[in-house]
Motif scaffolding. Structure first.
Motif, short mmCIF file in Angstrom:
data_model
loop_
_atom_site.label_atom_id
_atom_site.label_comp_id
_atom_site.label_asym_id
_atom_site.label_seq_id
_atom_site.Cartn_x
_atom_site.Cartn_y
_atom_site.Cartn_z
N VAL A 205 0.63 -1.30 0.06
CA VAL A 205 0.06 -0.24 0.15
C VAL A 205 0.84 1.42 -0.18
CG1 VAL A 205 -1.63 1.42 1.32
CG2 VAL A 205 -1.99 -1.20 1.19
N ALA A 206 1.66 1.25 0.97
CA ALA A 206 2.47 2.33 1.08
C ALA A 206 3.43 2.67 -0.18
CB ALA A 206 3.68 2.31 2.25
N GLY A 207 4.01 1.71 -0.70
CA GLY A 207 5.02 1.73 -1.82
C GLY A 207 4.42 2.16 -3.36
N ASN A 208 3.07 1.93 -3.41
CA ASN A 208 2.33 2.08 -4.98
C ASN A 208 1.77 3.36 -5.17
OD1 ASN A 208 3.30 -0.38 -5.87
ND2 ASN A 208 1.42 -1.37 -4.98
N GLU A 209 0.50 3.60 -4.51
CA GLU A 209 -0.22 4.65 -5.09
C GLU A 209 0.52 5.85 -4.77
OE1 GLU A 209 -3.91 4.56 -3.99
OE2 GLU A 209 -4.47 6.54 -4.71
N THR A 210 1.42 6.09 -3.69
CA THR A 210 2.23 7.34 -3.32
C THR A 210 3.07 7.45 -4.53
OG1 THR A 210 3.75 5.72 -2.33
CG2 THR A 210 2.25 6.94 -0.94
N THR A 211 3.73 6.68 -4.89
CA THR A 211 5.19 6.86 -6.01
C THR A 211 4.25 7.14 -7.18
OG1 THR A 211 6.30 5.07 -4.89
CG2 THR A 211 7.02 5.86 -7.00
N THR A 212 3.07 6.26 -7.69
CA THR A 212 2.20 6.75 -8.90
C THR A 212 1.91 7.98 -9.07
OG1 THR A 212 1.41 4.51 -8.79
CG2 THR A 212 0.15 6.08 -9.98
N ASN A 213 1.38 8.64 -7.78
CA ASN A 213 1.17 10.14 -7.59
C ASN A 213 2.32 11.02 -7.61
OD1 ASN A 213 -1.66 9.42 -7.55
ND2 ASN A 213 -1.50 9.11 -5.31
N LEU A 214 3.42 10.84 -7.23
CA LEU A 214 4.67 11.67 -7.28
C LEU A 214 4.85 11.79 -8.89
CD1 LEU A 214 7.18 13.06 -6.64
CD2 LEU A 214 8.16 10.89 -6.04
N LEU A 215 4.87 10.51 -9.61
CA LEU A 215 5.20 10.48 -10.85
C LEU A 215 4.35 11.43 -11.74
CD1 LEU A 215 6.29 7.20 -11.62
CD2 LEU A 215 7.36 9.02 -12.35
N SER A 216 2.78 11.02 -11.51
CA SER A 216 1.55 11.84 -12.11
C SER A 216 1.70 13.41 -11.80
CB SER A 216 0.40 11.46 -11.71
OG SER A 216 0.31 9.79 -11.83
N ASN A 217 1.93 13.63 -10.84
CA ASN A 217 2.15 15.04 -10.36
C ASN A 217 3.29 15.88 -11.14
OD1 ASN A 217 -0.03 14.62 -8.61
ND2 ASN A 217 1.14 14.73 -6.74
N LEU A 323 14.15 7.26 -6.63
CA LEU A 323 15.01 6.67 -7.59
C LEU A 323 13.96 6.44 -8.86
CD1 LEU A 323 17.90 5.23 -8.61
CD2 LEU A 323 16.63 3.31 -7.60
N GLU A 324 12.93 5.86 -8.49
CA GLU A 324 11.80 5.42 -9.63
C GLU A 324 11.50 6.70 -10.33
OE1 GLU A 324 8.66 2.89 -8.34
OE2 GLU A 324 9.68 2.08 -6.64
N ALA A 325 11.30 7.73 -9.49
CA ALA A 325 10.66 9.04 -10.21
C ALA A 325 11.96 9.52 -11.29
CB ALA A 325 10.49 10.06 -9.09
N ARG A 326 13.19 9.56 -10.82
CA ARG A 326 14.12 9.91 -11.75
C ARG A 326 14.41 9.11 -12.75
NH1 ARG A 326 19.12 8.54 -12.09
NH2 ARG A 326 19.66 7.53 -10.08
N ILE A 327 14.38 7.89 -12.82
CA ILE A 327 14.61 6.79 -13.84
C ILE A 327 13.57 7.12 -14.91
CG2 ILE A 327 14.64 4.58 -14.30
CD1 ILE A 327 16.35 4.15 -11.82
N ALA A 328 12.40 7.24 -14.23
CA ALA A 328 11.24 7.26 -15.11
C ALA A 328 11.12 8.67 -15.86
CB ALA A 328 9.90 7.32 -14.51
N LEU A 329 11.56 9.78 -15.29
CA LEU A 329 11.87 11.07 -16.00
C LEU A 329 12.86 10.98 -16.96
CD1 LEU A 329 10.97 13.60 -13.23
CD2 LEU A 329 9.53 13.09 -15.11
N GLU A 330 13.89 10.37 -16.62
CA GLU A 330 15.07 10.23 -17.62
C GLU A 330 14.73 9.45 -18.88
OE1 GLU A 330 18.80 10.47 -14.59
OE2 GLU A 330 18.21 8.45 -15.10
N ALA A 331 13.90 8.45 -18.52
CA ALA A 331 13.62 7.53 -19.74
C ALA A 331 12.64 8.45 -20.63
CB ALA A 331 12.76 6.34 -19.22
N LEU A 332 11.60 9.40 -20.20
CA LEU A 332 10.82 10.11 -20.85
C LEU A 332 11.50 11.05 -21.51
CD1 LEU A 332 7.93 10.32 -18.23
CD2 LEU A 332 7.60 9.46 -20.37
N PHE A 333 12.48 11.88 -20.81
CA PHE A 333 13.18 13.01 -21.57
C PHE A 333 13.99 12.43 -22.71
CE2 PHE A 333 13.37 14.96 -17.15
CZ PHE A 333 12.08 15.94 -17.46
#
Ligand code: HEM
Length: 364
Positions: A205-217, A323-333
């Motif tokens: 619970v703590a690891g999923n929706e929170t990180t999803t929302n960080l990325l979407s935000n 880390l997940e947010a950085r990697i996802a953004l780098e991949a998108l850029f």
């Protein structure tokens, strides 16, 4: 509220705390503000006695056990695998100027796959994770509202599933977190079945929706401020401070709960022992006393945000989420020139005050 009613009581109910200093104190001063919500032997509420819902000394024992799996170094070791997952998810997107829901296609599956692999859950079971996670959040809201916990079918299924996994790992350990927990000892004693179950569900619970929302935000912010896309692409060193500012400006976890152990004064208001408290992280992160121009998005800030909490319960998964947010953004850029949200009305916010983010976000 921060200015005029920094501590406010809901009609005979919970007390809400809005100022940065007060929120930090409520989150960290466990002598006065307890996180305890359940008992250690209640099978209907396995996370009621888990790490996030326990006070010292039990909290220290549990935290010592899992923290090894979440040290910055252990998390850095996951970088290669996270890059692979992000690449696979982006490879699966249709080419050309086609509208897709980025929440469905990237920001939800990425953290789900990462946490499932950490726990050792087979790929074909992951689809049920989101449903289980949503059901647990709904259950947690019942508890916080003082209602009786009704166990949904999804929760029953989740408990059955993880119980089976624990039994399997007892018989045949693997190189995963559940096996580590089965093997772990706290002061010479093994963790109980409910303790292990609680950990699994908490991480889910703590690891999923929170990180999803960080990325979407983060993506929403890049749509609003397209010039940042070019700046971050040209200078990837700006990605970590950008992520920090997204965490402050659009905090994925908006508030956390505590219970007063004795009468206590905050901002001149006395709150009676036994009161339930809601500490508004989202408000604290916009406090002008700490962040100049708090309602403006500014990458270069020196004051740290408290999106991951403060004190002994500071988010265990913070290095992983960053880390997940950085990697996802780098991949998108690396692949795209911009993110475009054709209709802001089509973006569906998550329908709860606990988390801030999006359920769906059609993008091009
Ligand atoms: C605790 C936020 C991602 C696992 C917390 C707390 C906050 C938070 C505010 C403090 C709770 C309290 O004081 O009561 C976030 C945000 C995330 C995120 C904003 C993403 C952007 C993750 C991830 C994991 C995780 C990826 C694990 C894989 C935990 C755990 C705790 C926790 C286990 C309890 C720690 C303790 O009680 O000692 N998180 N979290 N979180 N988080 Fe996160």
């Amino acid at each position: 509220m921060r200015l005029n009613q920094p501590v406010w009581q809901e009609d005979g109910g919970a007390w809400h705390v809005f100022r940065h200093d007060d929120v930090k104190r409520v989150l960290s001063d466990y002598e006065f503000f307890s996180s305890q919500r359940g008992t250690t032997d209640d099978p209907s509420n396995p996370i009621g006695a888990s790490l996030i819902s326990s006070d010292p000394p039990r909290h220290r024992q549990l935290r010592t056990l899992v923290s090894q799996a979440f040290t910055p170094r252990a998390i850095d070791d996951l970088a290669g695998r996270i890059e692979q997952i992000a690449t696979e998810l982006l490879d699966s997107l249709p080419e050309g100027d086609v509208e897709i829901d980025i929440v469905e296609r990237l920001t939800t599956p990425l953290p789900v796959i990462v946490i499932a692999e950490l726990l050792g859950v087979p790929a074909n079971e992951r689809a049920r994770f989101k449903e289980w996670s949503d059901a647990t959040i709904a259950g947690s809201r019942q508890l916080d509202a003082g209602e009786e916990l009704t166990f949904s079918d999804a929760q029953r299924e989740m408990v059955k599933y993880f119980s089976g996994m624990i039994a399997q790992r007892l018989e045949m350990p693997k190189d995963d977190l559940i096996s580590g927990l089965v093997d772990a000892k706290v002061d010479g004693e093994s963790l109980s079945h409910i303790d292990i179950l609680g950990f699994c569900i908490l991480l889910l619970v703590a690891g999923n929706e929170t990180t999803t929302n960080l990325l979407s935000n983060a993506l929403y912010t890049l749509h609003e401020r397209p010039e940042l896309w070019d700046e971050l692409t040209e200078d990837p060193g700006l990605i970590p401070p950008f992520i920090e500012e997204v965490l402050r400006f659009r905090s994925p976890v908006q508030h956390m709960y505590r219970t007063c152990t004795s009468d206590v004064a905050l901002s001149g208001v006395t709150i009676p022992a036994g009161s339930h408290l809601v500490a508004w992280i989202g408000s604290a992160n916009r406090d002008e006393e700490v962040y100049q121009g708090a309602d403006q998005f500014q990458i270069h800030r020196t004051a740290r945000n408290i999106a991951f909490g403060h004190g002994i319960h500071y988010c265990l998964g913070a290095p992983l989420a960053r880390l997940e947010a950085r990697i996802a953004l780098e991949a998108l850029f690396a692949r795209y020139q911009a993110v475009h949200i054709p209709s802001l009305e089509a973006c569906k916010p998550v329908p709860t005050s606990l988390v801030y983010g999006f359920e769906s976000m059609p993008t091009r």
